[in-house]
Design a protein around this motif. Structure first.
Motif, short mmCIF file in Angstrom:
data_model
loop_
_atom_site.label_atom_id
_atom_site.label_comp_id
_atom_site.label_asym_id
_atom_site.label_seq_id
_atom_site.Cartn_x
_atom_site.Cartn_y
_atom_site.Cartn_z
N GLY A 23 37.41 -0.51 -42.14
CA GLY A 23 37.59 -0.91 -43.52
C GLY A 23 36.81 -0.11 -44.53
N VAL A 24 36.35 1.07 -44.14
CA VAL A 24 35.57 1.93 -45.03
C VAL A 24 36.43 3.14 -45.39
CG1 VAL A 24 33.42 3.21 -45.28
CG2 VAL A 24 33.48 1.15 -43.88
N THR A 25 36.43 3.52 -46.65
CA THR A 25 37.28 4.62 -47.11
C THR A 25 36.46 5.86 -47.42
OG1 THR A 25 37.13 3.91 -49.40
CG2 THR A 25 38.95 3.02 -48.09
N SER A 26 37.16 6.98 -47.50
CA SER A 26 36.50 8.24 -47.80
C SER A 26 37.40 9.10 -48.67
CB SER A 26 36.22 9.00 -46.51
OG SER A 26 35.78 10.31 -46.80
N PRO A 27 36.79 9.85 -49.58
CA PRO A 27 37.57 10.86 -50.29
C PRO A 27 37.76 12.05 -49.34
CG PRO A 27 35.28 11.01 -50.92
CD PRO A 27 35.41 9.83 -49.98
N THR A 28 38.31 13.09 -49.85
CA THR A 28 38.49 14.29 -49.03
C THR A 28 37.14 14.91 -48.69
OG1 THR A 28 38.70 15.63 -51.02
CG2 THR A 28 40.74 14.77 -50.04
N LEU A 29 37.17 15.79 -47.75
CA LEU A 29 35.99 16.52 -47.34
C LEU A 29 35.49 17.35 -48.51
CD1 LEU A 29 34.54 16.78 -44.63
CD2 LEU A 29 35.97 18.74 -44.13
N GLN A 30 34.17 17.37 -48.70
CA GLN A 30 33.56 18.11 -49.80
C GLN A 30 32.73 19.26 -49.26
OE1 GLN A 30 31.30 15.36 -52.30
NE2 GLN A 30 32.32 13.72 -51.19
N ALA A 31 32.62 20.30 -50.04
CA ALA A 31 31.73 21.40 -49.66
C ALA A 31 30.30 20.93 -49.83
CB ALA A 31 32.00 22.63 -50.53
N GLU A 32 29.46 21.29 -48.91
CA GLU A 32 28.04 20.97 -48.95
C GLU A 32 27.30 22.24 -49.36
OE1 GLU A 32 24.63 18.99 -48.80
OE2 GLU A 32 26.40 17.94 -48.05
N PRO A 33 26.36 22.14 -50.30
CA PRO A 33 25.56 23.34 -50.58
C PRO A 33 25.00 23.86 -49.26
CG PRO A 33 25.03 21.61 -52.14
CD PRO A 33 25.93 21.00 -51.10
N ARG A 34 25.16 25.12 -49.03
CA ARG A 34 24.83 25.72 -47.73
C ARG A 34 23.39 25.42 -47.32
NH1 ARG A 34 28.21 28.16 -43.94
NH2 ARG A 34 26.86 29.18 -42.47
N HIS A 35 23.25 24.86 -46.12
CA HIS A 35 21.94 24.62 -45.52
C HIS A 35 22.09 24.86 -44.03
CE1 HIS A 35 17.93 22.90 -45.09
NE2 HIS A 35 18.39 22.36 -43.98
N GLY A 36 21.68 26.01 -43.58
CA GLY A 36 21.88 26.35 -42.18
C GLY A 36 23.37 26.36 -41.86
#
Length: 164
Positions: A23-36
């Motif tokens: 029952g938990v929703t999510s938007p689309t995948l987001q870019a993460e500021p590069r960390h490793g």
């Protein structure tokens, strides 16, 4: 290691299906500021929660593999380590119990640069998060990281450091 319905190593599509079944929703995948090697993230929330209030944030490493799970102190579900509740607790009280647990199981307890309880072996950091005038624990859990990070600190995505 599992965190509720999530298994480290799942694809984004698999994590979305597992979380939506709860029952938990999510938007689309987001870019993460590069960390490793961490390159993407997804924020999951209850359908009625504001968009800016995620309950669980997942971070993915290349190539889109679930590597980290952060559970919000106020909105997130409870996470257990055997009999220890890890989310929404008083940090100083829980840290002592966690250090005892880790030592009893032959693992190494540590303290982060911000004073949070950490253990590389099971792969978690109990971060302190503001809840009005008090601090509560926010669980940050990671997949085994021998092949993609050196320590727990290397596993924290840039966006996680902004949560206070």
């Amino acid at each position: 290691m599992n965190v509720g319905p999530l298994r480290f190593g799942m694809s984004h599509q698999q994590t979305v299906a597992a979380m939506e079944a709860r029952g938990v929703t999510s938007p689309t995948l987001q870019a993460e500021p590069r960390h490793g090697v961490l390159t993407q993230r997804a924020d999951f929330r209850a359908p009625t929660a504001p968009a800016w209030l995620p309950a669980v944030t997942l971070s993915y490493r290349e190539p889109g593999i679930l590597a980290c799970v952060a559970v919000d102190a106020l909105q997130g579900p409870q996470v257990w380590l055997d009999t220890l509740r890890l989310v929404g607790q008083v940090p100083s009280e829980l840290a002592e119990r966690v250090f005892d647990y880790v030592a009893e199981h032959g693992m190494s307890p540590a303290v982060s640069t911000e004073g949070d309880a950490v253990s590389d072996e099971p792969g978690f950091m109990l971060r302190a998060q503001r809840a009005g005038d008090v601090l509560l624990t926010r669980a940050f859990l990671v997949a085994p990281f021998d092949d993609w990070a050196g320590t727990m600190h290397d596993c924290l995505p840039s966006s996680e450091w902004n949560v206070r």
